[in-house]
Design an enzyme around this catalytic site. Structure first.
Site, PDB file in Angstrom:
ATOM      1  NE  ARG A  93      -1.031  26.688   4.725  1.00 28.50           N
ATOM      2  CZ  ARG A  93      -0.740  27.896   4.249  1.00 28.50           C
ATOM      3  NH1 ARG A  93       0.126  28.010   3.239  1.00 28.50           N
ATOM      4  NH2 ARG A  93      -1.275  28.977   4.754  1.00 28.50           N
ATOM      5  NE  ARG A 129       5.733  29.528  -2.243  1.00 32.71           N
ATOM      6  CZ  ARG A 129       6.469  28.968  -3.173  1.00 32.71           C
ATOM      7  NH1 ARG A 129       7.457  28.187  -2.863  1.00 32.71           N
ATOM      8  NH2 ARG A 129       6.221  29.179  -4.440  1.00 32.71           N
ATOM      9  CB  CYS A 130      -1.725  28.211  -1.957  1.00 35.34           C
ATOM     10  SG  CYS A 130      -3.449  28.621  -2.287  1.00 35.34           S
ATOM     11  NE  ARG A 131      -6.328  32.016   3.830  1.00 34.67           N
ATOM     12  CZ  ARG A 131      -7.622  32.025   3.494  1.00 34.67           C
ATOM     13  NH1 ARG A 131      -8.439  31.125   3.974  1.00 34.67           N
ATOM     14  NH2 ARG A 131      -8.096  32.939   2.675  1.00 34.67           N
TER      15      ARG A 131
END
Length: 114
Positions: A14, A9-11
């Protein structure tokens, strides 16, 4: 083998995973929010990173602000908080050849894998 401690969920996490994938090296993904890490594993990560426990804390998280901010905490107490609330752990963490980096900025991962 490369290992990435990842929060999908963390940019930034990712982006870090994309860099690990692009390296072409074999890797494992540790979804540490779903499969919590052990105290020994966390201490090993801190040694590889060469940082103190407080430096691994995401201090802007609500749980940190409400329960821990402004308190005098020992390293062990901070480690216990990170284990109880893994969302507090900075991410992503990438390990390779007994070294580790926090992928903020993500380019630090490239330096580790080169």
């Amino acid at each position: 083998m490369v290992k990435i401690y990842h929060n999908p969920r963390c940019r930034k996490s990712r982006e870090g995973l994309a860099l690990v994938e692009a390296s072409g090296k074999p890797f494992d993904v540790v979804l540490y929010l779903d499969n919590p890490i052990t105290k020994t594993e966390l201490k090993d990560l801190l040694k590889m990173l060469g940082i103190s426990p407080i430096q691994l804390v995401r201090k802007q998280e609500a749980i940190w602000k409400s329960d821990f901010k402004g308190k005098e905490l020992s390293d062990e107490a901070i480690i216990d908080a990170l284990l109880k609330y893994p969302k507090l752990i900075e991410r992503p963490i990438v390990t390779f050849k007994n070294k580790a980096v926090i992928g903020r900025p993500p380019e630090t991962i490239s330096g580790l894998l080169d």
